[in-house]
Design an enzyme around this catalytic site. Structure first.
Site, PDB file in Angstrom:
ATOM      1  N   TYR A 154       0.828  -1.214   0.000  1.00 29.79           N
ATOM      2  CA  TYR A 154       0.000   0.000   0.000  1.00 29.79           C
ATOM      3  C   TYR A 154       0.862   1.263   0.000  1.00 29.79           C
ATOM      4  O   TYR A 154       0.632   2.190  -0.778  1.00 29.79           O
ATOM      5  CB  TYR A 154      -0.907  -0.043   1.227  1.00 29.79           C
ATOM      6  CG  TYR A 154      -1.892   1.098   1.350  1.00 29.79           C
ATOM      7  CD1 TYR A 154      -3.078   1.111   0.606  1.00 29.79           C
ATOM      8  CD2 TYR A 154      -1.661   2.160   2.223  1.00 29.79           C
ATOM      9  CE1 TYR A 154      -3.997   2.149   0.735  1.00 29.79           C
ATOM     10  CE2 TYR A 154      -2.571   3.200   2.353  1.00 29.79           C
ATOM     11  CZ  TYR A 154      -3.735   3.191   1.613  1.00 29.79           C
ATOM     12  OH  TYR A 154      -4.635   4.221   1.736  1.00 29.79           O
ATOM     13  N   LYS A 158       1.087   4.146  -2.921  1.00 31.45           N
ATOM     14  CA  LYS A 158       0.737   5.548  -2.655  1.00 31.45           C
ATOM     15  C   LYS A 158       1.923   6.476  -2.907  1.00 31.45           C
ATOM     16  O   LYS A 158       1.744   7.638  -3.279  1.00 31.45           O
ATOM     17  CB  LYS A 158       0.214   5.694  -1.223  1.00 31.45           C
ATOM     18  CG  LYS A 158      -1.112   4.964  -0.982  1.00 31.45           C
ATOM     19  CD  LYS A 158      -2.222   5.525  -1.858  1.00 31.45           C
ATOM     20  CE  LYS A 158      -3.578   4.911  -1.569  1.00 31.45           C
ATOM     21  NZ  LYS A 158      -4.630   5.469  -2.439  1.00 31.45           N
TER      22      LYS A 158
HETATM   23  P1  NAP Z   1     -13.365   2.601   0.906  1.00 28.52           P
HETATM   24  O1  NAP Z   1     -14.407   3.043   1.869  1.00 28.52           O
HETATM   25  O2  NAP Z   1     -12.930   1.189   0.888  1.00 28.52           O
HETATM   26  O3  NAP Z   1     -13.854   3.026  -0.572  1.00 28.52           O
HETATM   27  C1  NAP Z   1     -13.124   2.686  -1.710  1.00 28.52           C
HETATM   28  C2  NAP Z   1     -14.084   2.512  -2.864  1.00 28.52           C
HETATM   29  O4  NAP Z   1     -13.321   2.085  -4.021  1.00 28.52           O
HETATM   30  C3  NAP Z   1     -15.117   1.410  -2.607  1.00 28.52           C
HETATM   31  O5  NAP Z   1     -16.393   1.787  -3.086  1.00 28.52           O
HETATM   32  C4  NAP Z   1     -14.559   0.231  -3.403  1.00 28.52           C
HETATM   33  O6  NAP Z   1     -15.551  -0.681  -3.813  1.00 28.52           O
HETATM   34  C5  NAP Z   1     -13.969   0.962  -4.590  1.00 28.52           C
HETATM   35  N1  NAP Z   1     -13.016   0.134  -5.331  1.00 28.52           N
HETATM   36  C6  NAP Z   1     -12.230  -0.874  -4.865  1.00 28.52           C
HETATM   37  N2  NAP Z   1     -11.547  -1.447  -5.858  1.00 28.52           N
HETATM   38  C7  NAP Z   1     -11.896  -0.779  -7.000  1.00 28.52           C
HETATM   39  C8  NAP Z   1     -11.537  -0.919  -8.367  1.00 28.52           C
HETATM   40  N3  NAP Z   1     -10.695  -1.881  -8.777  1.00 28.52           N
HETATM   41  N4  NAP Z   1     -12.080  -0.084  -9.283  1.00 28.52           N
HETATM   42  C9  NAP Z   1     -12.979   0.866  -8.892  1.00 28.52           C
HETATM   43  N5  NAP Z   1     -13.373   1.024  -7.618  1.00 28.52           N
HETATM   44  C10 NAP Z   1     -12.836   0.226  -6.676  1.00 28.52           C
HETATM   45  O7  NAP Z   1     -12.030   3.448   1.083  1.00 28.52           O
HETATM   46  P2  NAP Z   1     -11.808   4.964   1.606  1.00 28.52           P
HETATM   47  O8  NAP Z   1     -11.353   4.897   2.997  1.00 28.52           O
HETATM   48  O9  NAP Z   1     -12.952   5.835   1.240  1.00 28.52           O
HETATM   49  O10 NAP Z   1     -10.532   5.354   0.739  1.00 28.52           O
HETATM   50  C11 NAP Z   1     -10.605   6.084  -0.480  1.00 28.52           C
HETATM   51  C12 NAP Z   1      -9.189   6.424  -0.927  1.00 28.52           C
HETATM   52  O11 NAP Z   1      -8.529   7.192   0.089  1.00 28.52           O
HETATM   53  C13 NAP Z   1      -8.315   5.183  -1.160  1.00 28.52           C
HETATM   54  O12 NAP Z   1      -7.469   5.408  -2.272  1.00 28.52           O
HETATM   55  C14 NAP Z   1      -7.494   5.109   0.109  1.00 28.52           C
HETATM   56  O13 NAP Z   1      -6.291   4.441  -0.102  1.00 28.52           O
HETATM   57  C15 NAP Z   1      -7.296   6.575   0.416  1.00 28.52           C
HETATM   58  N6  NAP Z   1      -6.949   6.848   1.817  1.00 28.52           N
HETATM   59  C16 NAP Z   1      -7.806   6.495   2.825  1.00 28.52           C
HETATM   60  C17 NAP Z   1      -7.442   6.792   4.146  1.00 28.52           C
HETATM   61  C18 NAP Z   1      -8.326   6.446   5.297  1.00 28.52           C
HETATM   62  O14 NAP Z   1      -7.890   6.628   6.442  1.00 28.52           O
HETATM   63  N7  NAP Z   1      -9.554   5.970   5.086  1.00 28.52           N
HETATM   64  C19 NAP Z   1      -6.233   7.422   4.405  1.00 28.52           C
HETATM   65  C20 NAP Z   1      -5.398   7.759   3.359  1.00 28.52           C
HETATM   66  C21 NAP Z   1      -5.775   7.482   2.058  1.00 28.52           C
HETATM   67  P3  NAP Z   1     -15.762  -2.027  -2.883  1.00 28.52           P
HETATM   68  O15 NAP Z   1     -16.081  -1.542  -1.523  1.00 28.52           O
HETATM   69  O16 NAP Z   1     -16.884  -2.748  -3.563  1.00 28.52           O
HETATM   70  O17 NAP Z   1     -14.443  -2.756  -2.946  1.00 28.52           O
END
Ligand code: NAP
Length: 246
Positions: A154, A158
């Site tokens: 991961y 990133k």
């Molecule tokens: P999340 O709740 O898991 O949402 C991610 C979304 O992306 C889900 O709807 C997922 O669908 C979809 N997805 C997964 N694989 C995919 C693919 N191959 N093609 C298209 N869509 C896909 O995650 P989040 O926490 O909102 O995170 C969003 C972004 O922010 C990510 O890039 C994550 O790495 C980044 N981020 C998050 C945090 C944090 O603390 N939450 C911190 C830093 C960065 P499914 O659920 O059906 O798999």
């Protein structure tokens, strides 16, 4: 409204941070393509967005598949006629320490988080270069800068996004395209809900502001970078982490 009439394509927008970005941009007047592997949730998000008075379509998309990415952008431009903003937000985790990390978990994370952003950015730049304008905003992470035990795949994906962003910024500035990244710290979503309360409490101690961020904190930064207010900003990383990394 800061994004009146703009056309935005957001990946992974069915839930979590992507959904918050989609709703936030819609409130600023943008029409939204909700692209996600989960078409059912994407459809519900698109319904919520249309209720705000802008246009929105749900697009089934696995960002790691080149043919799906091409057709998704075709569908988007057919519907909206232009593309002003791409948000590379879709991302997954498959955590384990290096010696236990399986090759398929490395490949899955790199394919979706990094290759997916490459494929989407390439399609977006084809359209934006002709328009001579566009914004690409990629959601990286604080772990790209700090590393994180258990996240070798991961954090590498990133960190890769930062190189991708800076290079696009240099290659296409002359075509009016700005590319920037956002590096969130710990944001409360389904991705982080899986952690135990004990782990969460421990993590809060490492955050000077003493609390986790919300999807809306990330949304505010994305809207800023997508707006005219950020006209002179490209190739940058905006850190949204409560001071966890400086
Ligand atoms: P999340 O709740 O898991 O949402 C991610 C979304 O992306 C889900 O709807 C997922 O669908 C979809 N997805 C997964 N694989 C995919 C693919 N191959 N093609 C298209 N869509 C896909 O995650 P989040 O926490 O909102 O995170 C969003 C972004 O922010 C990510 O890039 C994550 O790495 C980044 N981020 C998050 C945090 C944090 O603390 N939450 C911190 C830093 C960065 P499914 O659920 O059906 O798999």
């Amino acid at each position: 409204m800061r994004l009146e009439g703009k056309k935005a394509f957001i990946t992974g927008a069915a839930q979590g941070i992507g959904k918050a970005i989609a709703l936030g941009m819609a409130k600023e007047g943008a029409d939204i393509g909700v692209a996600d592997v989960n078409i059912e949730s994407a459809g519900k998000t698109a319904d919520e967005i249309r209720a705000l008075g802008v246009k929105s379509i749900a697009i089934r998309l696995d960002v790691s598949r080149q043919n799906e990415v091409s057709s998704a952008f075709e569908m988007f431009t057919k519907e909206f006629g232009a593309l002003d903003i791409l948000v590379n937000n879709a991302g997954i985790t498959r955590d384990n320490v290096l010696l236990r990390m399986k090759e398929e978990d490395w490949d899955a994370v790199l394919s979706i988080n990094l290759k997916g952003s490459f494929l989407c950015s390439k399609e977006a730049v084809k359209i934006m270069a002709k328009q001579r304008s566009g914004r690409i905003i990629s959601i990286s992470s604080v772990v790209a800068f700090m590393g994180n035990p258990g996240q070798v795949n991961y954090s590498a994906s990133k960190a890769g996004l930062i190189g991708l962003t800076k290079t696009i910024a240099k290659e296409y500035a002359s075509r009016g395209i700005r590319a920037n990244a956002i590096a969130p710290g710990f944001i409360q979503t389904a991705m982080t809900d899986v952690l135990s309360e004990a782990v969460k409490e421990e993590m809060k101690k490492a955050i000077p502001l003493g609390q986790f961020g919300t999807p809306e904190d990330v949304t505010n930064a994305v809207i800023f970078l997508a707006s005219r207010e950020a006209d002179y900003i490209t190739g940058q990383v905006l850190h949204i982490n409560g001071g966890m990394y400086m």
